[in-house]
Design a protein around this motif. Sequence first.
Motif, PDB file in Angstrom:
ATOM      1  N   THR A  24     -54.323  57.639  50.760  1.00  0.00           N
ATOM      2  CA  THR A  24     -54.959  56.376  50.376  1.00  0.00           C
ATOM      3  C   THR A  24     -53.944  55.267  50.088  1.00  0.00           C
ATOM      4  N   HIS A  25     -53.012  55.519  49.167  1.00  0.00           N
ATOM      5  CA  HIS A  25     -52.107  54.443  48.749  1.00  0.00           C
ATOM      6  C   HIS A  25     -51.163  54.003  49.875  1.00  0.00           C
ATOM      7  N   MET A  26     -50.486  54.934  50.486  1.00  0.00           N
ATOM      8  CA  MET A  26     -49.528  54.561  51.538  1.00  0.00           C
ATOM      9  C   MET A  26     -50.218  53.919  52.745  1.00  0.00           C
ATOM     10  N   PRO A  27     -51.362  54.438  53.214  1.00  0.00           N
ATOM     11  CA  PRO A  27     -52.057  53.730  54.301  1.00  0.00           C
ATOM     12  C   PRO A  27     -52.524  52.327  53.887  1.00  0.00           C
ATOM     13  N   LEU A  28     -52.908  52.149  52.625  1.00  0.00           N
ATOM     14  CA  LEU A  28     -53.270  50.818  52.131  1.00  0.00           C
ATOM     15  C   LEU A  28     -52.069  49.889  52.239  1.00  0.00           C
ATOM     16  N   ALA A  29     -50.915  50.353  51.787  1.00  0.00           N
ATOM     17  CA  ALA A  29     -49.701  49.536  51.878  1.00  0.00           C
ATOM     18  C   ALA A  29     -49.400  49.205  53.336  1.00  0.00           C
ATOM     19  N   GLU A  80     -49.959  42.616  43.986  1.00  0.00           N
ATOM     20  CA  GLU A  80     -50.972  42.769  42.939  1.00  0.00           C
ATOM     21  C   GLU A  80     -51.915  43.937  43.250  1.00  0.00           C
ATOM     22  N   GLN A  81     -52.383  44.017  44.483  1.00  0.00           N
ATOM     23  CA  GLN A  81     -53.298  45.090  44.868  1.00  0.00           C
ATOM     24  C   GLN A  81     -52.600  46.454  44.832  1.00  0.00           C
ATOM     25  N   LEU A  82     -51.375  46.513  45.310  1.00  0.00           N
ATOM     26  CA  LEU A  82     -50.652  47.792  45.319  1.00  0.00           C
ATOM     27  C   LEU A  82     -50.304  48.251  43.907  1.00  0.00           C
ATOM     28  N   LEU A  83     -49.868  47.340  43.056  1.00  0.00           N
ATOM     29  CA  LEU A  83     -49.544  47.707  41.676  1.00  0.00           C
ATOM     30  C   LEU A  83     -50.789  48.141  40.909  1.00  0.00           C
ATOM     31  N   ALA A  84     -51.917  47.525  41.191  1.00  0.00           N
ATOM     32  CA  ALA A  84     -53.168  47.903  40.525  1.00  0.00           C
ATOM     33  C   ALA A  84     -53.625  49.301  40.929  1.00  0.00           C
ATOM     34  N   ASP A  85     -53.168  49.798  42.065  1.00  0.00           N
ATOM     35  CA  ASP A  85     -53.571  51.121  42.552  1.00  0.00           C
ATOM     36  C   ASP A  85     -52.733  52.252  41.947  1.00  0.00           C
TER      37      ASP A  85
END
Length: 106
Positions: A24-29, A80-85
């Motif tokens: 989830t996180h890495m694909p989002l980035a 902001e979105q990545l840090l919030a995750d």
Amino acid sequence: MIKVSILYPYRENGRFDMDYYCATHMPLAAKLFGPALKGWSVDAGINAGPPGTPPPYVAAGHFLFDSAEDFYKVFKPASEQLLADIPNYTDGGNGAILISEVRVSV
């Protein structure tokens, strides 16, 4: 080419959800970074050398870019979105960032 590495220190009894981070996180980035991103990978820490020793880092996420400027340009609007995750996969806070020049790749 430069590599941006986010290093998450090992902490006894710390929580790090490797499945969430990888799926989830890495694909989002990667989606947020777009075509400036040339590749990404994740390392899961195993040990510090001798069998049975805890690793210095539980995980490391790596991103490849042509230049540091390319990274900064895409990270700022996505930060902001990545840090919030982060709380979704670890209770250890932000990892340490290392930006390095890739000299040899095989």
